[in-house]
Design a protein around this motif. Structure first.
Motif, PDB file in Angstrom:
ATOM      1  N   SER A  20      -0.725 -51.319 -68.757  1.00 30.55           N
ATOM      2  CA  SER A  20       0.355 -52.240 -68.958  1.00 30.55           C
ATOM      3  C   SER A  20       0.200 -53.007 -70.456  1.00 30.55           C
ATOM      4  CB  SER A  20      -0.058 -53.220 -67.684  1.00 30.55           C
ATOM      5  OG  SER A  20      -1.078 -54.149 -67.925  1.00 30.55           O
ATOM      6  N   LYS A  21      -0.686 -53.107 -70.830  1.00 31.25           N
ATOM      7  CA  LYS A  21      -0.978 -53.617 -72.272  1.00 31.25           C
ATOM      8  C   LYS A  21      -0.086 -52.851 -73.415  1.00 31.25           C
ATOM      9  CE  LYS A  21      -5.267 -53.325 -72.175  1.00 31.25           C
ATOM     10  NZ  LYS A  21      -6.726 -53.536 -72.450  1.00 31.25           N
ATOM     11  N   VAL A  22       0.361 -51.692 -72.974  1.00 33.44           N
ATOM     12  CA  VAL A  22       1.186 -50.823 -74.067  1.00 33.44           C
ATOM     13  C   VAL A  22       2.415 -50.508 -73.362  1.00 33.44           C
ATOM     14  CG1 VAL A  22      -0.756 -50.091 -75.513  1.00 33.44           C
ATOM     15  CG2 VAL A  22      -0.394 -48.918 -73.395  1.00 33.44           C
ATOM     16  N   GLY A  23       2.821 -51.339 -72.353  1.00 36.74           N
ATOM     17  CA  GLY A  23       4.384 -51.023 -71.994  1.00 36.74           C
ATOM     18  C   GLY A  23       4.616 -50.117 -70.781  1.00 36.74           C
ATOM     19  N   HIS A  88      -1.102 -38.845 -74.430  1.00 33.31           N
ATOM     20  CA  HIS A  88      -2.144 -39.503 -75.035  1.00 33.31           C
ATOM     21  C   HIS A  88      -2.771 -40.665 -74.458  1.00 33.31           C
ATOM     22  CE1 HIS A  88      -4.998 -41.326 -78.136  1.00 33.31           C
ATOM     23  NE2 HIS A  88      -4.363 -42.374 -78.180  1.00 33.31           N
ATOM     24  N   CYS A  89      -1.624 -41.636 -74.087  1.00 34.36           N
ATOM     25  CA  CYS A  89      -1.886 -42.625 -73.345  1.00 34.36           C
ATOM     26  C   CYS A  89      -2.563 -42.644 -72.164  1.00 34.36           C
ATOM     27  CB  CYS A  89      -0.675 -43.825 -73.483  1.00 34.36           C
ATOM     28  SG  CYS A  89      -0.263 -44.576 -74.921  1.00 34.36           S
ATOM     29  N   VAL A  90      -1.720 -41.816 -71.197  1.00 33.20           N
ATOM     30  CA  VAL A  90      -2.211 -41.441 -70.089  1.00 33.20           C
ATOM     31  C   VAL A  90      -3.563 -40.920 -69.678  1.00 33.20           C
ATOM     32  CG1 VAL A  90      -1.504 -40.428 -67.669  1.00 33.20           C
ATOM     33  CG2 VAL A  90       0.195 -41.319 -69.076  1.00 33.20           C
ATOM     34  N   SER A  91      -3.434 -39.522 -70.646  1.00 33.56           N
ATOM     35  CA  SER A  91      -4.847 -39.058 -70.637  1.00 33.56           C
ATOM     36  C   SER A  91      -6.275 -39.817 -71.130  1.00 33.56           C
ATOM     37  CB  SER A  91      -4.845 -37.483 -71.360  1.00 33.56           C
ATOM     38  OG  SER A  91      -4.523 -37.907 -72.497  1.00 33.56           O
ATOM     39  N   SER A  92      -5.809 -40.535 -72.092  1.00 38.26           N
ATOM     40  CA  SER A  92      -6.970 -41.344 -72.433  1.00 38.26           C
ATOM     41  C   SER A  92      -7.507 -42.628 -71.317  1.00 38.26           C
ATOM     42  CB  SER A  92      -6.513 -42.034 -73.861  1.00 38.26           C
ATOM     43  OG  SER A  92      -6.409 -41.153 -74.803  1.00 38.26           O
ATOM     44  N   ALA A  93      -6.257 -43.009 -70.609  1.00 37.00           N
ATOM     45  CA  ALA A  93      -6.751 -43.863 -69.641  1.00 37.00           C
ATOM     46  C   ALA A  93      -7.357 -43.221 -68.587  1.00 37.00           C
ATOM     47  CB  ALA A  93      -5.273 -44.601 -69.219  1.00 37.00           C
TER      48      ALA A  93
END
Length: 258
Positions: A20-23, A88-93
Motif C-alpha cells: 500500500s505504501k507504493v500505491g 518486482h514489487c509483488v515478487s519482493s513482497a
C-alpha cells in the motif's frame, strides 16, 4: 493444513503493509467465487475454498513505485517497464512476507500456452468486491443492435483511474467457511449511465472520459497520462527522453540489433 480465518486476515494485512505504501491495493477472494463465473477453460486449478489476493495499482503507483524503480534499477528494453516494476514489487513482497509459502503468482500480462490469460482480471476484481465489472449484459433494452461491446471495471474511489495487476493464490490456505462474498459497489446503477460508460469505453477510450464516470479521489498525473498514451513499443524511448536509462547489463540486448 488449512489456515484459520485469523491467519487469512494476517496474510492480507501483511501484503497490504508492504504494497500500500507504493500505491497498490489488496483484496481477498476465494477461488470458488472466481471459478463460478467462468467456463472450465479459464478456471484456476485450485480448490474452490483456496485463498487468493487481487492486487490493483492506484494512480499513486506511478510516482511512488514506478518512477523510483526506473531511476534506481533501470529497466530491460525488451518488455514493458511497468510490467517489470509490478513484478518486482509483488515478487519482493511475496518473498519477504511469505518465505516457504506456496504462492501461485499470476500477472495481468501473462498468457497460457493456449493464448488465454493466466487470470481474467475483470472477473477477479468483481468477485473480490474491488470494482464493479460492467458488461453489455448489465444494460436492459440494449441500443447497439447486436454489436459487441466490451466491458469495463469501475472502482468506487478511483473510477477508471486504476489497473488490475496480479492475482496471488495461496495453496493450502483456506478462509473460514462463513466468509461472505462482498458485493462490488454499483457506482453506475442507471441504464443511461451504463450506456454512456460502455460507449465511452468502447468508442472514445483514448480521451480518458470513461475513467471519470464517478468522481475520482485521485487521477493519473500528466506524466503518467503521457506514458500510458504512448504506444508500448515507444515507451522505452519516452523513458530515455525523461532521463532514465536501461540497466547497464541489458543495453546490448536491448539496443544491439542494429
Amino acid at each position: 493444513m488449512a489456515a484459520s480465518t485469523a491467519n487469512v486476515e494476517g496474510i492480507t494485512g501483511l501484503l497490504k503493509d508492504h504494497l500500500s505504501k507504493v500505491g497498490f491495493e489488496i483484496y481477498p477472494l476465494k477461488v470458488g467465487w472466481y471459478n463460478s463465473m467462468l467456463p472450465p477453460t479459464l478456471r484456476l486449478d485450485h480448490p474452490d475454498d483456496t485463498l487468493a489476493l487481487l492486487v490493483l495499482s492506484t494512480p499513486a503507483m506511478f510516482e511512488q513505485a514506478f518512477l523510483p524503480f526506473v531511476e534506481e534499477r533501470g529497466y530491460e528494453g525488451l518488455s514493458d517497464p511497468i510490467d517489470q516494476c509490478v513484478k518486482h514489487c509483488v515478487s519482493s513482497a511475496v518473498s519477504q512476507c511469505f518465505p516457504g509459502q506456496e504462492v501461485d503468482v499470476r500477472y495481468d500480462y501473462e498468457m497460457l500456452p493456449s493464448r488465454k490469460p493466466k487470470f481474467v482480471a475483470q472477473t477477479a476484481a468483481h468477485v473480490s468486491g474491488a470494482a464493479f465489472y460492467y458488461q453489455q449484459s448489465d444494460v436492459t433494452e440494449q441500443p447497439w443492435a447486436g454489436k459487441k461491446m466490451f466491458g469495463v471495471c469501475v472502482h468506487p474511489r478511483f473510477g477508471g483511474w486504476f489497473a488490475i495487476r496480479a492475482l496471488l493464490v495461496f495453496g493450502g490456505v483456506t478462509p473460514g467457511a462463513e466468509t461472505p462474498q462482498p458485493d462490488p459497489p454499483d457506482c453506475v446503477p442507471s441504464r443511461e449511465g451504463r450506456i454512456e460508460l460502455l460507449e465511452a469505453f468502447n468508442f472514445h477510450w483514448r480521451d480518458w472520459s470513461y475513467r471519470d464516470v464517478v468522481t475520482p479521489v485521485q487521477i493519473y498525473s500528466e506524466r503518467q497520462k503521457d506514458y500510458f498514451s504512448t504506444p508500448p513499443s515507444k515507451r522505452v524511448a519516452l523513458l530515455k527522453t525523461w532521463g532514465f536509462a536501461p540497466r547497464e547489463g541489458e543495453r546490448a540486448a536491448a539496443y544491439g540489433h542494429g
